[in-house]
Motif scaffolding. Sequence first.
Motif, PDB file in Angstrom:
ATOM      1  N   SER A  18       0.826  -1.201   0.000  1.00  0.00           N
ATOM      2  CA  SER A  18       0.000   0.000   0.000  1.00  0.00           C
ATOM      3  C   SER A  18       0.863   1.256   0.000  1.00  0.00           C
ATOM      4  O   SER A  18       0.464   2.283  -0.550  1.00  0.00           O
ATOM      5  CB  SER A  18      -0.960  -0.008   1.182  1.00  0.00           C
ATOM      6  OG  SER A  18      -0.249  -0.164   2.380  1.00  0.00           O
ATOM      7  N   ASP A  19       2.074   1.200   0.600  1.00  0.00           N
ATOM      8  CA  ASP A  19       2.979   2.361   0.576  1.00  0.00           C
ATOM      9  C   ASP A  19       3.371   2.689  -0.861  1.00  0.00           C
ATOM     10  O   ASP A  19       3.400   3.853  -1.261  1.00  0.00           O
ATOM     11  CB  ASP A  19       4.257   2.081   1.382  1.00  0.00           C
ATOM     12  CG  ASP A  19       3.978   1.930   2.864  1.00  0.00           C
ATOM     13  OD1 ASP A  19       2.929   2.422   3.314  1.00  0.00           O
ATOM     14  OD2 ASP A  19       4.804   1.325   3.555  1.00  0.00           O
ATOM     15  N   ASP A  20       3.708   1.663  -1.628  1.00  0.00           N
ATOM     16  CA  ASP A  20       4.098   1.866  -3.025  1.00  0.00           C
ATOM     17  C   ASP A  20       2.941   2.467  -3.815  1.00  0.00           C
ATOM     18  O   ASP A  20       3.128   3.375  -4.625  1.00  0.00           O
ATOM     19  CB  ASP A  20       4.522   0.535  -3.667  1.00  0.00           C
ATOM     20  CG  ASP A  20       5.752  -0.052  -3.015  1.00  0.00           C
ATOM     21  OD1 ASP A  20       6.695   0.713  -2.743  1.00  0.00           O
ATOM     22  OD2 ASP A  20       5.784  -1.261  -2.770  1.00  0.00           O
ATOM     23  N   GLY A  57      -9.396  -0.905 -18.853  1.00  0.00           N
ATOM     24  CA  GLY A  57      -9.955  -2.114 -19.480  1.00  0.00           C
ATOM     25  C   GLY A  57      -8.925  -2.839 -20.327  1.00  0.00           C
ATOM     26  O   GLY A  57      -8.794  -4.067 -20.244  1.00  0.00           O
ATOM     27  N   GLU A  58      -8.173  -2.086 -21.120  1.00  0.00           N
ATOM     28  CA  GLU A  58      -7.149  -2.695 -21.990  1.00  0.00           C
ATOM     29  C   GLU A  58      -6.084  -3.415 -21.166  1.00  0.00           C
ATOM     30  O   GLU A  58      -5.683  -4.535 -21.484  1.00  0.00           O
ATOM     31  CB  GLU A  58      -6.482  -1.616 -22.851  1.00  0.00           C
ATOM     32  CG  GLU A  58      -7.330  -1.124 -24.003  1.00  0.00           C
ATOM     33  CD  GLU A  58      -6.764   0.133 -24.673  1.00  0.00           C
ATOM     34  OE1 GLU A  58      -7.496   0.733 -25.471  1.00  0.00           O
ATOM     35  OE2 GLU A  58      -5.604   0.508 -24.378  1.00  0.00           O
ATOM     36  N   GLU A  59      -5.627  -2.731 -20.106  1.00  0.00           N
ATOM     37  CA  GLU A  59      -4.568  -3.333 -19.276  1.00  0.00           C
ATOM     38  C   GLU A  59      -5.085  -4.585 -18.568  1.00  0.00           C
ATOM     39  O   GLU A  59      -4.352  -5.570 -18.434  1.00  0.00           O
ATOM     40  CB  GLU A  59      -4.020  -2.333 -18.253  1.00  0.00           C
ATOM     41  CG  GLU A  59      -3.356  -1.090 -18.842  1.00  0.00           C
ATOM     42  CD  GLU A  59      -2.175  -1.374 -19.764  1.00  0.00           C
ATOM     43  OE1 GLU A  59      -1.664  -2.507 -19.778  1.00  0.00           O
ATOM     44  OE2 GLU A  59      -1.771  -0.453 -20.494  1.00  0.00           O
ATOM     45  N   ALA A  60      -6.354  -4.550 -18.133  1.00  0.00           N
ATOM     46  CA  ALA A  60      -6.934  -5.725 -17.459  1.00  0.00           C
ATOM     47  C   ALA A  60      -6.988  -6.905 -18.429  1.00  0.00           C
ATOM     48  O   ALA A  60      -6.663  -8.042 -18.055  1.00  0.00           O
ATOM     49  CB  ALA A  60      -8.329  -5.395 -16.929  1.00  0.00           C
ATOM     50  N   VAL A  61      -7.365  -6.626 -19.665  1.00  0.00           N
ATOM     51  CA  VAL A  61      -7.417  -7.694 -20.683  1.00  0.00           C
ATOM     52  C   VAL A  61      -6.009  -8.238 -20.928  1.00  0.00           C
ATOM     53  O   VAL A  61      -5.814  -9.458 -21.057  1.00  0.00           O
ATOM     54  CB  VAL A  61      -8.050  -7.167 -21.996  1.00  0.00           C
ATOM     55  CG1 VAL A  61      -7.848  -8.148 -23.137  1.00  0.00           C
ATOM     56  CG2 VAL A  61      -9.544  -6.892 -21.792  1.00  0.00           C
ATOM     57  N   GLU A  62      -5.003  -7.333 -20.960  1.00  0.00           N
ATOM     58  CA  GLU A  62      -3.618  -7.788 -21.183  1.00  0.00           C
ATOM     59  C   GLU A  62      -3.136  -8.693 -20.045  1.00  0.00           C
ATOM     60  O   GLU A  62      -2.447  -9.690 -20.293  1.00  0.00           O
ATOM     61  CB  GLU A  62      -2.688  -6.579 -21.385  1.00  0.00           C
ATOM     62  CG  GLU A  62      -2.860  -5.980 -22.781  1.00  0.00           C
ATOM     63  CD  GLU A  62      -2.095  -4.677 -22.998  1.00  0.00           C
ATOM     64  OE1 GLU A  62      -1.084  -4.463 -22.314  1.00  0.00           O
ATOM     65  OE2 GLU A  62      -2.533  -3.881 -23.848  1.00  0.00           O
ATOM     66  N   VAL A  63      -3.526  -8.358 -18.811  1.00  0.00           N
ATOM     67  CA  VAL A  63      -3.185  -9.231 -17.671  1.00  0.00           C
ATOM     68  C   VAL A  63      -3.809 -10.609 -17.893  1.00  0.00           C
ATOM     69  O   VAL A  63      -3.135 -11.647 -17.771  1.00  0.00           O
ATOM     70  CB  VAL A  63      -3.704  -8.645 -16.330  1.00  0.00           C
ATOM     71  CG1 VAL A  63      -3.537  -9.661 -15.192  1.00  0.00           C
ATOM     72  CG2 VAL A  63      -2.978  -7.351 -15.975  1.00  0.00           C
ATOM     73  N   ALA A  64      -5.088 -10.623 -18.264  1.00  0.00           N
ATOM     74  CA  ALA A  64      -5.802 -11.892 -18.448  1.00  0.00           C
ATOM     75  C   ALA A  64      -5.174 -12.706 -19.583  1.00  0.00           C
ATOM     76  O   ALA A  64      -4.989 -13.926 -19.440  1.00  0.00           O
ATOM     77  CB  ALA A  64      -7.278 -11.624 -18.730  1.00  0.00           C
ATOM     78  N   ARG A  72       4.191 -15.530 -16.720  1.00  0.00           N
ATOM     79  CA  ARG A  72       4.245 -14.962 -15.371  1.00  0.00           C
ATOM     80  C   ARG A  72       4.788 -13.526 -15.375  1.00  0.00           C
ATOM     81  O   ARG A  72       4.220 -12.636 -14.756  1.00  0.00           O
ATOM     82  CB  ARG A  72       5.116 -15.864 -14.480  1.00  0.00           C
ATOM     83  CG  ARG A  72       5.071 -15.502 -13.034  1.00  0.00           C
ATOM     84  CD  ARG A  72       5.986 -16.383 -12.198  1.00  0.00           C
ATOM     85  NE  ARG A  72       5.926 -15.968 -10.813  1.00  0.00           N
ATOM     86  CZ  ARG A  72       6.541 -14.904 -10.333  1.00  0.00           C
ATOM     87  NH1 ARG A  72       7.274 -14.145 -11.123  1.00  0.00           N
ATOM     88  NH2 ARG A  72       6.426 -14.576  -9.056  1.00  0.00           N
ATOM     89  N   GLN A  73       5.927 -13.314 -16.078  1.00  0.00           N
ATOM     90  CA  GLN A  73       6.524 -11.972 -16.094  1.00  0.00           C
ATOM     91  C   GLN A  73       5.593 -10.976 -16.796  1.00  0.00           C
ATOM     92  O   GLN A  73       5.499  -9.806 -16.404  1.00  0.00           O
ATOM     93  CB  GLN A  73       7.896 -11.994 -16.782  1.00  0.00           C
ATOM     94  CG  GLN A  73       8.693 -10.697 -16.606  1.00  0.00           C
ATOM     95  CD  GLN A  73       8.858 -10.292 -15.136  1.00  0.00           C
ATOM     96  OE1 GLN A  73       9.231 -11.108 -14.297  1.00  0.00           O
ATOM     97  NE2 GLN A  73       8.550  -9.036 -14.810  1.00  0.00           N
ATOM     98  N   GLY A  74       4.898 -11.466 -17.827  1.00  0.00           N
ATOM     99  CA  GLY A  74       3.920 -10.619 -18.514  1.00  0.00           C
ATOM    100  C   GLY A  74       2.829 -10.167 -17.563  1.00  0.00           C
ATOM    101  O   GLY A  74       2.438  -8.996 -17.556  1.00  0.00           O
ATOM    102  N   ALA A  80       1.427  -4.095 -13.207  1.00  0.00           N
ATOM    103  CA  ALA A  80       1.965  -2.776 -12.838  1.00  0.00           C
ATOM    104  C   ALA A  80       1.319  -1.682 -13.701  1.00  0.00           C
ATOM    105  O   ALA A  80       0.954  -0.607 -13.197  1.00  0.00           O
ATOM    106  CB  ALA A  80       3.478  -2.762 -12.977  1.00  0.00           C
ATOM    107  N   ASP A  81       1.162  -1.954 -14.997  1.00  0.00           N
ATOM    108  CA  ASP A  81       0.475  -0.998 -15.881  1.00  0.00           C
ATOM    109  C   ASP A  81      -0.979  -0.797 -15.446  1.00  0.00           C
ATOM    110  O   ASP A  81      -1.493   0.323 -15.443  1.00  0.00           O
ATOM    111  CB  ASP A  81       0.482  -1.508 -17.339  1.00  0.00           C
ATOM    112  CG  ASP A  81       1.828  -1.305 -18.027  1.00  0.00           C
ATOM    113  OD1 ASP A  81       2.672  -0.568 -17.481  1.00  0.00           O
ATOM    114  OD2 ASP A  81       2.035  -1.891 -19.103  1.00  0.00           O
TER     115      ASP A  81
END
Length: 128
Positions: A18-20, A57-64, A72-74, A80-81
């Motif tokens: 949470s600090d970060d 929304g785009e970043e959430a889809v990229e995580v999925a 994993r690294q992706g 983070a994005d």
Amino acid sequence: MEPSGYSINHRLPGPVMSDDLIRLYAAILERQGMDPSSSRTARLFAAGPKKIAKKVGEEAVEVALDAMNDDRQGVVNESADLLYNLSVLWAAMGITPDDVFAEIRRRETLYGIAEKLPKMTTAEGGGK
Ligand SMILES: N=c1c2ncn([C@@H]3O[C@H](COP(=O)(O)OP(=O)(O)OP(=O)(O)O)[C@@H](O)[C@H]3O)c2ncn1[C@@H]1O[C@H](COP(=O)(O)O)[C@@H](O)[C@H]1O
């Protein structure tokens, strides 16, 4: 298996996630109202909440997608994005990280109570 020894009773002695997030949020807030040419964040604010929501929304889809490819690294990078764009969205909507943390704590309390309820009923009510 829980990564790096995380557990339900996890309490870190030093800085916590949470600090970060709060530092990132503070840096984002500083860009609010700045000249859009001065930074990516200032440009996002200038583009408005709908554009920011689209980025979330785009970043959430990229995580999925990365998760489905077992990358994993992706997932780490895209997470983070996602957190960055989500923090910009919160700021644009006048939401603070504390609002979100408070909701997480509220649920923790609620579910904690809910988890105990059936046991209490059984113990105190003799299994009724
Ligand atoms: N944490 C971040 C952060 N995470 C991700 N990003 C940016 O968001 C991009 C991810 O979005 P995309 O994948 O869509 O990248 P893109 O294709 O280049 O994006 P678009 O051109 O489509 O917008 C990354 O390439 C980063 O450039 C971030 N940009 C800024 N921050 C932090 O935000 C604060 C303010 O940064 P500035 O606005 O750059 O001053 C600073 O503390 C920064 O460290």
